[in-house]
Design a protein around this motif. Structure first.
Motif, short mmCIF file in Angstrom:
data_model
loop_
_atom_site.label_atom_id
_atom_site.label_comp_id
_atom_site.label_asym_id
_atom_site.label_seq_id
_atom_site.Cartn_x
_atom_site.Cartn_y
_atom_site.Cartn_z
N GLU A 52 -5.48 -2.17 -10.13
CA GLU A 52 -5.56 -0.99 -9.26
C GLU A 52 -5.48 -1.37 -7.79
O GLU A 52 -4.78 -0.73 -7.00
CB GLU A 52 -6.88 -0.23 -9.51
CG GLU A 52 -6.89 0.62 -10.75
CD GLU A 52 -6.06 1.88 -10.64
OE1 GLU A 52 -5.47 2.16 -9.58
OE2 GLU A 52 -5.97 2.59 -11.66
N LYS A 101 -1.72 -2.50 -6.70
CA LYS A 101 -0.62 -1.68 -7.24
C LYS A 101 0.70 -1.93 -6.52
O LYS A 101 1.75 -1.90 -7.12
CB LYS A 101 -0.97 -0.20 -7.14
CG LYS A 101 -1.60 0.37 -8.38
CD LYS A 101 -1.73 1.87 -8.26
CE LYS A 101 -2.13 2.43 -9.61
NZ LYS A 101 -2.43 3.86 -9.53
N LEU A 107 3.45 -0.78 -13.87
CA LEU A 107 3.00 0.53 -13.37
C LEU A 107 3.14 1.60 -14.44
O LEU A 107 2.30 2.49 -14.55
CB LEU A 107 3.78 0.92 -12.11
CG LEU A 107 3.46 0.09 -10.86
CD1 LEU A 107 4.47 0.39 -9.75
CD2 LEU A 107 2.03 0.37 -10.38
#
Length: 194
Positions: A109, A112, A120
């Motif tokens: 997270e 990213k 993703l």
């Protein structure tokens, strides 16, 4: 080896873990576009795969499955071996599996912007179904293999992999345990060179 083993074998570096995790979707020299730590994870992943595919114990496990899964036998064994790592996690780490996995999800997270499109795409399902923790159970492995089989339009028959796991459970567990000892030593040495 599958996701959990690759992450585990990456040591304590979060970016190296991420590189190792997403390496399957990175072709050829594409890895050079990533940061140095992620590149190291990709290189480690490739070294682990080469070591694994050529290892006589791993090949013994795949031979047992070859008739039913042909060139997917290695993929099935990768997932089965992750089951034994998750199931016997306390033999390999002082950290609870759930905590190890939660830390890894958090690092995904937080990074990213560094992830591949493939990672993703799978992240929501990875988190929601908690794949890495679900590997502890035969039911969790069955779910993963069924999903993988769907991606091959059910041509691979991987959805039946847990039948073989159940039938040859002690053999696979013994092979994993002996093989993984050697893989840990190999990975630790490889990490020193990166």
């Amino acid at each position: 080896m599958n996701f959990l083993a690759h992450i585990y074998l990456s040591g304590d570096n979060d970016l190296l873990k991420i590189g190792n995790f997403m390496a399957d979707g990175i072709r050829g020299k594409q890895f050079e576009t990533y940061s140095l730590e992620i590149q190291k994870g990709i290189i480690l992943h490739r070294a682990i795969d080469t070591f694994t595919d050529a290892h006589p114990i791993f090949r013994q496990s795949t031979k047992r499955l070859h008739e039913n899964y042909h060139h997917y036998a290695g993929v099935v064994v990768d997932v089965l071996y992750d089951h034994f790592l998750a199931k016997n996690w306390k033999n390999y780490s002082n950290e609870k599996l759930e905590d190890f996995v939660a830390h890894f999800y958090k690092s995904l997270e937080e990074n990213k912007n560094l992830l591949s499109e493939r990672v993703l795409r799978i992240m929501p399902t990875l988190f929601q179904e908690n794949w890495l923790v679900s590997y502890q159970t035969v039911e969790g492995i069955n779910h993963i293999l069924t999903q993988m089989d769907r991606r091959t339009k059910n041509q691979s028959n991987m959805r039946f992999g847990t039948q073989d796991l159940t039938e040859f459970y002690s053999e696979f567990e013994d092979e994993f345990t002996r093989f993984f000892k050697e893989l840990i030593l190999f990975s630790n040495e490889k990490l020193k060179t990166l």
